[in-house]
Design a protein around this motif. Structure first.
Motif, mmCIF file in Angstrom:
data_model
loop_
_atom_site.group_PDB
_atom_site.id
_atom_site.type_symbol
_atom_site.label_atom_id
_atom_site.label_comp_id
_atom_site.label_asym_id
_atom_site.label_seq_id
_atom_site.Cartn_x
_atom_site.Cartn_y
_atom_site.Cartn_z
ATOM 1 N N GLN A 26 0.946 -1.220 -0.211
ATOM 2 C CA GLN A 26 0.069 -0.444 -0.607
ATOM 3 C C GLN A 26 0.773 1.402 0.128
ATOM 4 O O GLN A 26 0.590 1.944 0.585
ATOM 5 C CB GLN A 26 -0.816 -0.124 1.143
ATOM 6 C CG GLN A 26 -1.678 -1.556 1.820
ATOM 7 C CD GLN A 26 -2.658 -1.357 2.347
ATOM 8 O OE1 GLN A 26 -2.866 -0.393 3.209
ATOM 9 N NE2 GLN A 26 -3.703 -2.158 2.769
ATOM 10 N N GLU A 27 1.749 1.174 -0.907
ATOM 11 C CA GLU A 27 3.019 2.561 -1.175
ATOM 12 C C GLU A 27 1.937 3.719 -0.836
ATOM 13 O O GLU A 27 2.657 4.190 0.080
ATOM 14 C CB GLU A 27 3.403 2.509 -2.130
ATOM 15 C CG GLU A 27 4.846 3.139 -1.487
ATOM 16 C CD GLU A 27 6.140 2.139 -1.883
ATOM 17 O OE1 GLU A 27 6.994 1.859 -1.692
ATOM 18 O OE2 GLU A 27 6.144 1.346 -3.712
ATOM 19 N N GLU A 28 1.112 4.007 -1.869
ATOM 20 C CA GLU A 28 0.250 4.707 -2.142
ATOM 21 C C GLU A 28 -0.632 4.812 -0.943
ATOM 22 O O GLU A 28 -1.434 6.190 -0.469
ATOM 23 C CB GLU A 28 -0.283 5.406 -3.358
ATOM 24 C CG GLU A 28 0.688 4.779 -4.643
ATOM 25 C CD GLU A 28 1.069 6.036 -4.649
ATOM 26 O OE1 GLU A 28 2.347 5.633 -4.704
ATOM 27 O OE2 GLU A 28 0.823 7.226 -4.663
ATOM 28 N N SER A 30 -2.764 5.029 3.030
ATOM 29 C CA SER A 30 -2.182 5.311 3.888
ATOM 30 C C SER A 30 -1.682 4.800 5.357
ATOM 31 O O SER A 30 -1.810 3.866 5.256
ATOM 32 C CB SER A 30 -3.670 6.150 4.661
ATOM 33 O OG SER A 30 -3.998 5.562 6.006
ATOM 34 N N SER A 31 -0.655 5.538 6.095
ATOM 35 C CA SER A 31 -0.371 4.458 7.304
ATOM 36 C C SER A 31 -0.589 4.368 8.962
ATOM 37 O O SER A 31 -0.255 3.423 8.854
ATOM 38 C CB SER A 31 1.928 5.920 7.704
ATOM 39 O OG SER A 31 0.933 7.113 7.907
ATOM 40 N N ASP A 68 -0.075 13.090 9.485
ATOM 41 C CA ASP A 68 0.237 12.295 8.621
ATOM 42 C C ASP A 68 0.528 10.968 8.172
ATOM 43 O O ASP A 68 1.276 10.049 8.446
ATOM 44 C CB ASP A 68 2.653 12.883 8.744
ATOM 45 C CG ASP A 68 3.369 12.526 7.499
ATOM 46 O OD1 ASP A 68 2.397 12.051 6.460
ATOM 47 O OD2 ASP A 68 4.059 12.991 7.122
ATOM 48 N N ALA A 69 -0.657 10.973 6.939
ATOM 49 C CA ALA A 69 -0.653 9.383 6.305
ATOM 50 C C ALA A 69 1.070 8.593 5.817
ATOM 51 O O ALA A 69 0.810 7.661 5.330
ATOM 52 C CB ALA A 69 -2.139 9.690 5.967
ATOM 53 N N GLN A 70 1.809 9.278 5.529
ATOM 54 C CA GLN A 70 3.351 8.709 4.485
ATOM 55 C C GLN A 70 3.981 8.519 5.576
ATOM 56 O O GLN A 70 4.958 8.272 5.212
ATOM 57 C CB GLN A 70 3.591 10.588 3.526
ATOM 58 C CG GLN A 70 2.435 10.522 3.075
ATOM 59 C CD GLN A 70 2.137 9.661 2.273
ATOM 60 O OE1 GLN A 70 2.118 8.822 1.555
ATOM 61 N NE2 GLN A 70 0.516 9.971 1.879
ATOM 62 N N GLU A 71 3.958 8.665 7.031
ATOM 63 C CA GLU A 71 5.383 8.791 7.986
ATOM 64 C C GLU A 71 4.427 7.066 8.268
ATOM 65 O O GLU A 71 3.537 7.130 9.104
ATOM 66 C CB GLU A 71 4.891 9.943 9.069
ATOM 67 C CG GLU A 71 5.367 9.472 10.337
ATOM 68 C CD GLU A 71 7.505 9.109 9.943
ATOM 69 O OE1 GLU A 71 7.804 9.902 8.765
ATOM 70 O OE2 GLU A 71 7.687 8.739 10.047
ATOM 71 N N PHE A 72 5.075 6.267 8.253
ATOM 72 C CA PHE A 72 5.169 5.424 8.641
ATOM 73 C C PHE A 72 5.854 4.430 10.237
ATOM 74 O O PHE A 72 6.504 3.690 10.178
ATOM 75 C CB PHE A 72 6.046 3.985 7.021
ATOM 76 C CG PHE A 72 4.861 3.956 6.595
ATOM 77 C CD1 PHE A 72 3.517 3.191 6.276
ATOM 78 C CD2 PHE A 72 4.912 5.280 5.050
ATOM 79 C CE1 PHE A 72 2.315 3.225 5.211
ATOM 80 C CE2 PHE A 72 4.200 5.447 4.303
ATOM 81 C CZ PHE A 72 2.677 3.868 3.786
ATOM 82 N N ALA A 76 3.203 9.167 12.871
ATOM 83 C CA ALA A 76 2.594 9.858 12.149
ATOM 84 C C ALA A 76 1.323 10.755 13.140
ATOM 85 O O ALA A 76 1.063 11.586 12.147
ATOM 86 C CB ALA A 76 1.709 8.818 11.067
ATOM 87 N N ARG A 81 2.173 17.267 13.000
ATOM 88 C CA ARG A 81 2.323 17.297 11.979
ATOM 89 C C ARG A 81 0.514 17.565 12.103
ATOM 90 O O ARG A 81 0.094 16.645 10.913
ATOM 91 C CB ARG A 81 2.523 15.727 11.949
ATOM 92 C CG ARG A 81 3.982 15.459 11.498
ATOM 93 C CD ARG A 81 4.303 14.082 11.175
ATOM 94 N NE ARG A 81 5.778 14.353 11.843
ATOM 95 C CZ ARG A 81 6.806 13.326 10.575
ATOM 96 N NH1 ARG A 81 6.271 12.949 9.363
ATOM 97 N NH2 ARG A 81 7.572 13.170 10.741
#
Ligand code: HEC
Ligand code: HEC
Ligand code: HEC
Ligand code: HEC
Ligand code: HEC
Ligand code: HEC
Ligand code: HEC
Ligand code: HEC
Ligand code: HEC
Length: 416
Positions: A26-28, A30-31, A68-72, A76, A81
């Motif tokens: 699920q790279e795209e 959300s974290s 931050d949904a891009q921070e895994f 996040a 953020r």
């Protein structure tokens, strides 16, 4: 370490192990979704599956919680953020209102969307108690629209679909423990379940019958003030609403602190209204305030006698026509005509709401004229039928006598 923390750490460990796979797949994505879906604590993972069927699924978790949904990682959920976490009850309205009160934003999705929910909510007993005394028991937006299962009112599985609203309000209002700090009854839900309104809605599928929000407003929930109960009911029962508003009772009831229509029909357990509600007999609404000796009481009794007389004449005409039909006579035209008397009966019952004897008498007289005509046709048809039957009987008797005479005559001739 308590069990919850322990389970959380275990869940987090499992999630971190799963992470590389989830992260790639699920790279795209959300974290928030990725990590929460893998957490073992139901409270933390359930929102993920629930949100899939929510109208807001496209906005993702950050739409309401920020972050931050891009921070895994746990970062996040860093307030730096934009993470806001779980809003306090008082913050919910502005969280939802950020989009729902923004006309320009909402019109992009549907030009017909209303954007008045927050302003209306603030006028409700719910919203004003929350704002003024920080009463945390009142309904916030998510009290009626469960945070991760929000669906349009038209969706049968929505908490605010007409068939589910009573249950949604009842969660609090029908729970005596929950409502114990307040001085209001907790019987609205149960009484409403016995009403003709709920019957029409649930059994007859009549979506024009009201549930809680149709009388209390979707977002402005407050008890309708005594003086405008008639307006609430009159939205749908327009003729009664107008007659009552123009009647002298309207003002008197307000003065007496009586809730208009609901004085005689009840607000929640509104049942089918029959003639027994009129007059001074047992169960009659007028008897609440009037007696035999008052002018109003005398009018109430006279209205009832008038309506009873029309009912009786209607039934008599109906039954004589049925009798005629049973013996094969053609009376369909008269039966059709009698329909006008039924209409007059309905109009007379409606006219009761003007509390004018003249108005009721006018309708009843019109009905009586119709029943008289119908009765006369039934009587006429049956009378003719009887005469014909008598005539037939006489001719049969004559013919039989003639045959008997002939037989005797023949015998005599044979013997001679
Ligand atoms: C690496 C895993 C992970 C990621 C990524 C993550 N979370 Fe969490 N989240 C958790 C855990 C674990 C908890 C429980 C923490 C606790 O109760 O202290 C939690 C708690 C929460 C809570 C409840 C907070 C509370 O006060 O009980 C919300 C809301 C939340 N997360 C939203 C988000 C959002 C929004 C995102 C994405 C921007 C996100 N999470 C990303 C693991 C994650
Ligand atoms: C439409 C806004 C909205 C969206 C979208 C949303 N939440 Fe929530 N969430 C809330 C609100 C409001 C609460 C507080 C609920 C309450 O007070 O009953 C909440 C509460 C929570 C909680 C605390 C436990 C609970 O259920 O009360 C967690 C965990 C959580 N959300 C995670 C998430 C995750 C993960 C996502 C994305 C899959 C998400 N939320 C999407 C509005 C939202
Ligand atoms: C990020 C913006 C945003 C936030 C925050 C948000 N909404 Fe929405 N909401 C929308 C949009 C846009 C739609 C219309 C979606 C569609 O029809 O595809 C919608 C639809 C709805 C609907 C269905 C309306 C209909 O008639 O179809 C309800 C109910 C609703 N939201 C309630 C809430 C509540 C309650 C909250 C707060 C817990 C909330 N929303 C927070 C943007 C938002
Ligand atoms: C007391 C319960 C209750 C509360 C509190 C509540 N709603 Fe509603 N909401 C409803 C009902 C019932 C409907 C369905 C109305 C209908 O059938 O058209 C609804 C409908 C909606 C809709 C669909 C469009 C519309 O206006 O009919 C949106 C959007 C919405 N609510 C948002 C919100 C927001 C935002 C809040 C908080 C400010 C909120 N609601 C608070 C009960 C509530
Ligand atoms: C989360 C719980 C909750 C839900 C859900 C809820 N209410 Fe309430 N409601 C309350 C509380 C608490 C009060 C405050 C009672 C008071 O001050 O007398 C209240 C007050 C009211 C009042 C004012 C009562 C009075 O005489 O002061 C009305 C009317 C009302 N609610 C209608 C509704 C309707 C209609 C619904 C559903 C569409 C609903 N409520 C859903 C908790 C709730
Ligand atoms: C047909 C219209 C109608 C419907 C449907 C209706 N109400 Fe009412 N409700 C009223 C009226 C009118 C009053 C005010 C009566 C008064 O002032 O004495 C009222 C009063 C209330 C009150 C204030 C306390 C009380 O009992 O007097 C609450 C709370 C309430 N209703 C909740 C509900 C809930 C919950 C539902 C759905 C289960 C509901 N109502 C359905 C018309 C309605
Ligand atoms: C003073 C008592 C009283 C008040 C106030 C009152 N009604 Fe009635 N209502 C009656 C009586 C009595 C009947 C039954 C008449 C009959 O069947 O002979 C009735 C009958 C009805 C009927 C059924 C008519 C039919 O066709 O069978 C409806 C609907 C109705 N009322 C609605 C309302 C509405 C809406 C209001 C407020 C605008 C209202 N009523 C105010 C006493 C009242
Ligand atoms: C949203 C529309 C709506 C509202 C608001 C509404 N009603 Fe009704 N009512 C209906 C429908 C639909 C029926 C069932 C069909 C019929 O008999 O007219 C009905 C039936 C009735 C009946 C039974 C009529 C009969 O045939 O015996 C009475 C009495 C009644 N309502 C009184 C009220 C009162 C009093 C109020 C306000 C407290 C009210 N209604 C509010 C739609 C409404
Ligand atoms: C909540 C109390 C209340 C109810 C219920 C009520 N009335 Fe009245 N009515 C009054 C009051 C108060 C007056 C003015 C004083 C008086 O004349 O008795 C009045 C006056 C009247 C009058 C005018 C009498 C005159 O002086 O000429 C008529 C007619 C009347 N009512 C008919 C009815 C009928 C019919 C019903 C039942 C369908 C009814 N009322 C139900 C309180 C009520």
């Amino acid at each position: 370490m308590d069990t919850r923390t322990y389970r959380l750490l275990l869940g987090l460990a499992a999630a971190t192990l799963l992470w590389p796979r989830l992260g790639q797949a699920q790279e795209e994505a959300s974290s928030c979704v990725g990590c929460h879906a893998a957490l073992s604590d139901d409270l933390l993972s359930a929102p993920v599956s629930e949100l899939e069927r929510d109208v807001h699924s496209d906005f993702g978790c950050v739409g309401c919680h920020g972050g931050d949904a891009q921070e895994f990682s746990m970062l996040a959920m860093d307030p730096a953020r934009g993470y806001v976490g779980i809003p306090e009850p008082r913050e919910v309205e502005s969280l939802c209102g950020r989009c729902h009160s923004d006309a320009e934003f909402m019109k992009r999705f549907d030009p017909a969307f209303r954007v008045d929910q927050v302003t209306e909510y603030r006028t409700s007993v719910h919203g004003s108690r929350l704002a003024s005394v920080n009463d945390q028991r009142v309904a916030t937006c998510v009290g009626c629209h469960p945070a991760h299962s929000i669906k349009p009112p038209s969706d049968p599985s929505s908490s605010v679909h007409p068939l589910n609203v009573a249950e949604t309000c009842g969660q609090c209002h029908a729970d005596p423990d929950y409502m114990s700090p307040y001085a209001i009854p907790t019987d609205q839900h149960d009484r409403y379940m016995e009403s003709i309104h709920w019957h029409m809605l649930s059994e007859e599928g009549d979506l024009s019958a009201p549930t809680c929000n149709d009388c209390h407003g979707n977002h402005g929930a407050a008890p309708p003030g005594v003086s405008w109960v008639g307006n609430v009911c009159g939205q749908c029962h327009m003729v009664m609403g107008e007659l009552f508003a123009e009647s002298f009772h309207s003002e008197i009831f307000t003065m007496l602190g009586r809730p208009g229509c609901a004085t005689c029909h009840d607000n929640h357990r509104t049942v089918a209204a029959g003639d027994e509600l009129l007059g001074l007999g047992e169960g009659a609404a007028c008897a609440m305030c009037h007696t035999e000796s008052s002018a109003g009481g005398a009018v109430a009794s006279s209205m009832r006698s008038l309506i009873d007389s029309l009912t009786a004449r209607y039934e008599a005409a109906d039954s004589i026509l049925a009798e005629a039909e049973n013996v094969g006579l053609e009376v369909s035209e008269a039966q059709f005509g009698l329909g006008d008397a039924r209409t007059a009966l309905v109009s007379a019952r409606t006219a009761v709401h003007s509390f004018s004897l003249e108005a009721v008498k006018e309708e009843v007289d019109a009905g009586l004229e119709v029943t008289a005509v119908a009765y006369a046709s039934g009587e006429g048809a049956l009378g003719e039928f009887l005469i014909r039957r008598l005539g037939l009987a006489i001719s049969v008797a004559l013919i039989l006598a003639l045959i008997a005479g002939l037989v005797l005559k023949i015998r005599k001739i044979e013997q001679a």
